[in-house]
Motif scaffolding. Sequence first.
Motif, short mmCIF file in Angstrom:
data_model
loop_
_atom_site.label_atom_id
_atom_site.label_comp_id
_atom_site.label_asym_id
_atom_site.label_seq_id
_atom_site.Cartn_x
_atom_site.Cartn_y
_atom_site.Cartn_z
N LYS A 21 0.83 -0.99 0.14
CA LYS A 21 -0.12 -0.03 0.09
C LYS A 21 1.11 1.27 -0.06
O LYS A 21 0.16 2.04 -0.63
N ASN B 10 0.69 4.13 -2.98
CA ASN B 10 0.74 5.49 -2.64
C ASN B 10 1.41 6.03 -3.02
O ASN B 10 1.04 7.41 -3.80
N ASN B 11 2.63 5.82 -3.75
CA ASN B 11 3.40 6.93 -4.56
C ASN B 11 3.20 6.28 -5.72
O ASN B 11 3.72 7.38 -6.74
N GLY C 40 0.71 4.22 -7.98
CA GLY C 40 -0.29 4.01 -8.13
C GLY C 40 -0.39 2.11 -8.90
O GLY C 40 0.39 1.15 -9.09
N CYS D 268 -7.89 1.78 1.48
CA CYS D 268 -7.33 3.21 1.05
C CYS D 268 -5.56 3.38 1.91
O CYS D 268 -5.08 2.23 2.72
N TYR D 269 -5.51 3.26 0.46
CA TYR D 269 -3.84 3.61 0.53
C TYR D 269 -3.28 5.89 -0.38
O TYR D 269 -2.14 5.97 -0.62
N LYS D 270 -4.68 6.20 -0.25
CA LYS D 270 -4.18 7.69 -0.68
C LYS D 270 -4.17 8.21 0.25
O LYS D 270 -5.73 8.30 0.22
N ASP E 118 -8.43 9.40 -0.13
CA ASP E 118 -9.53 8.47 0.12
C ASP E 118 -9.54 8.54 1.62
O ASP E 118 -10.71 7.03 2.15
N SER F 106 -0.91 13.07 6.42
CA SER F 106 0.34 11.91 6.59
C SER F 106 0.34 10.81 7.54
O SER F 106 0.40 9.65 7.06
N LEU G 54 -2.96 8.84 6.83
CA LEU G 54 -3.00 7.61 6.08
C LEU G 54 -1.50 6.65 6.22
O LEU G 54 -2.12 5.40 5.90
#
Length: 427
Positions: free
Chosen positions: A325, A329-330, A332, A375-377, A380, A403, A406
């Motif tokens: 994840k 996030n980095n 996609g 969720c990883y962004k 979201d 951050s 997240l």
Amino acid sequence: MEIFIPKEVKFLIDMIYQNGYEAFMVGGCVRDSILNLIPSDYDITTNAKPKEIMNIFKDYKIIDTGIKHGTVSIILNNNIYEITTYRIEGEYENNRRPKFVEFTSNIEEDLRRRDFTVNAIAYNEHLGIVDKFNGLEDLQKRIIKTVGNADERFKEDALRMIRAIRFSSKLNFTIDENTLNSIYKNSYIIKNISIERINDEITKTLISDNPQNIILLYKTNIFKNLGMYCNLNEYHYKTLEKNISMLKNCDNDLLDRLIMLDYLVSNEILKCINKDEKYKYYCENIKKLNIINNLRYPNKVISYCNDIIEYMIKDIEKIDNIILKKYLNNIGYEKLNKVFKLKLIYNEFLNNKNKIEFLKQCINKLNEIESSKECYKIIDLDIDGKIIKDLGYKGKEIGEKLSFLLDEVIKNPSLNKKDILINLLKL
């Protein structure tokens, strides 16, 4: 031998003959027709001068942008057909263009200036095949051979060295020994050719049915003379030559094959680098020498390919949702999925069974994360910057708190609820 002529091409040639001149289909369209391939376009050559061609086709739409070099383009049924006067080219400047072009009435003189024998064949229904340089014989032998002296042809236009490799890839032909030796001998002059012209030939080679032939650009030092992969040694080349055919296992997609090629080369160099130092070494010493960064592809292509190569080199060693994840996030889902799929092709080719199974599990886990909409962004999160601002945070604190949240949600997806997230900020 009869060759199929499209009705528009036949019409153009017949019109020229009806006006007292001769004309032929010439070059790649003749070559491909003889090989039962479908030509991508049709070129016509004639003893009529450009102004005479413009007069013959005065009732049709004409493009005269190439008239200086003897080329007039006629538009028929929304297709463009180039008609070029037989010509002799003067001395070449900087291994790329002639100082002058002189028209001639002799088809043989025109064919003599062309690059390879298989491209120096002309045809029409009036006279049949005109083959002054044994192009038909070389088609039968399946070889790429220059017209006349190879050194002279390459010094006229250095791009022909890469074109020889590209045609060998397209047609699955071998390169004539003297022609290949001349490429080795003259590879240094490739520096005089614009990177845009080089890009086009390399791109066509990569998306051909035989992309592995691109190894010749390394072996002949063409890439080295372009400033790419200067630190590959003889051992690297041997291993690369053995593995490069895995390019055929990739989809016939330019980006996939570009990425795989750069990854293959990078991997050879990184074999002698400590595992913990590989990524840093790649970024500092290899990345700047790769094809993607040197052939002037669009910035979007460069960014996409570099992201994937970097994560292929980082090499995930365990299936961990948190790591996956964070990577998602980095870069996609699309890019990370591509990382695993290309690495799977790589390891399947090398028959690394443990790696194959591991990568398949990574792909499955990645798809589970995506399908469950974990969720990883930051976008979201069930909270946004406005809510955090209303809680009294300012400036860069807002980004820091997002951050932080997240990171917590990546570890524990069940925390992604507005009230829980707000309470986390109060702890």
